[in-house]
Design an enzyme around this catalytic site. Sequence first.
Site, short mmCIF file in Angstrom:
data_model
loop_
_atom_site.label_atom_id
_atom_site.label_comp_id
_atom_site.label_asym_id
_atom_site.label_seq_id
_atom_site.Cartn_x
_atom_site.Cartn_y
_atom_site.Cartn_z
N SER A 64 28.45 -53.76 72.14
CA SER A 64 29.17 -52.56 72.54
C SER A 64 29.33 -52.42 74.06
O SER A 64 30.04 -51.54 74.53
CB SER A 64 28.44 -51.32 71.99
OG SER A 64 27.12 -51.28 72.50
N THR A 65 28.70 -53.28 74.84
CA THR A 65 28.83 -53.22 76.30
C THR A 65 29.98 -54.12 76.77
O THR A 65 30.64 -53.84 77.78
CB THR A 65 27.50 -53.65 76.97
OG1 THR A 65 26.43 -52.98 76.33
CG2 THR A 65 27.49 -53.29 78.45
N ASP A 121 19.86 -57.30 73.84
CA ASP A 121 19.08 -56.26 73.16
C ASP A 121 17.88 -55.83 73.99
O ASP A 121 17.45 -54.68 73.91
CB ASP A 121 18.66 -56.77 71.77
CG ASP A 121 19.88 -57.04 70.90
OD1 ASP A 121 20.66 -56.09 70.70
OD2 ASP A 121 20.08 -58.19 70.47
N GLU A 140 26.65 -67.16 71.12
CA GLU A 140 26.30 -66.62 72.44
C GLU A 140 25.46 -67.62 73.24
O GLU A 140 25.66 -67.80 74.44
CB GLU A 140 25.54 -65.30 72.27
CG GLU A 140 26.42 -64.18 71.76
CD GLU A 140 25.66 -62.92 71.43
OE1 GLU A 140 26.28 -61.85 71.40
OE2 GLU A 140 24.45 -62.97 71.17
O1 LIG Z 1 23.38 -60.13 71.15
C1 LIG Z 1 24.28 -59.41 70.83
C2 LIG Z 1 25.07 -59.60 69.61
O2 LIG Z 1 24.57 -60.66 68.84
C3 LIG Z 1 24.65 -58.26 71.71
O3 LIG Z 1 25.02 -58.74 72.95
C4 LIG Z 1 23.46 -57.36 71.79
O4 LIG Z 1 23.15 -56.92 70.48
C5 LIG Z 1 23.69 -56.16 72.71
O5 LIG Z 1 24.66 -55.31 72.18
P1 LIG Z 1 25.02 -53.90 72.84
O6 LIG Z 1 25.82 -54.18 74.07
O7 LIG Z 1 25.81 -53.21 71.75
O8 LIG Z 1 23.73 -53.19 73.14
#
Ligand SMILES: O=C(CO)[C@H](O)[C@H](O)COP(=O)(O)O
Length: 280
Positions: A64-65, A121, A140
């Site tokens: 979401s970022t 996270d 990723e």
């Molecule tokens: O690793 C990820 C997805 O697999 C995301 O980058 C991680 O969950 C962070 O997400 P957010 O920006 O919504 O906090």
Amino acid sequence: MNSPTAPLIRPIVQTRDIQTTKLVSPIKDQNLTVLERSKQLAAWTAVDQHVKPEHRVIGIGSGSTVPYVVERIVQLGAEANEERVFIPTGFQSKQLIVESGLNLGDVDQFPTIDVTLDGADEVDRELNCIKGGGACHLREKVLAEAANTFILVADYRKNVEHLGTTFKQGVPIEVVPFAYAKVLQNLHHIIGSPEASLRMAVKKAGPVVSDNGNFIIDAPFDQEKMKDPFTIMAQIKMLTGVVEVGVFCHMAKAAYFGNQDGSVTIKWNDGRIEQVVASQ
Ligand SMILES: O=C(CO)[C@H](O)[C@H](O)COP(=O)(O)O
């Protein structure tokens, strides 16, 4: 989306052990929650500092970022982006790239990436991080490894001393479906995560299936074990059937955290901590 603004960052002011930088807040006219605003600040500041005019291949992470990363990149203008190609880490970022009118590529065409920007996270003081909350950590990690520079963007909740402090659901592990029960047993009885469980879907019966057609296991570990993320990562990765582990050790050059007060904390891989302060 905001119109382009001047670069956010003003010259660095050195304090005792934290560097302080001034920036112009980009978001005061937007109707964002404090949390969303912090994500946007982190993302915009990271783009301004790490997406250079000469960069041609850019990795786009998930979560979401990351939409704020793309938002800022789009603001650089069509001319700046026309020669660039953007590599997604999954379905979500692929959609983001396409819908934003940016050029889409893949890592098999472009195995060397200038810079990858991605969410996290949790990030510890040594820039180890947990990723995979969105089940995208295999792609990723490939894009992080392929990148000359890997940058993390996150809100203040992700900035921790030790992994496992606020992100309690555990280490995300991508496994091939037929091996999931065996890997779960290994985690419970050998690796030391008795609560490890298969991640279940919310609006679908059955397990979460990753963009690669695999299952995800979430494996919580106690605080003591989490102080050595490399060992956890290496032990899990050795289990047959595991495709990738959502622990990234020493891969990032810097992590940007948007704060509730409108500032941004930047942790660098050389141990420096920089505080970017919004001036209005
Ligand atoms: O690793 C990820 C997805 O697999 C995301 O980058 C991680 O969950 C962070 O997400 P957010 O920006 O919504 O906090």
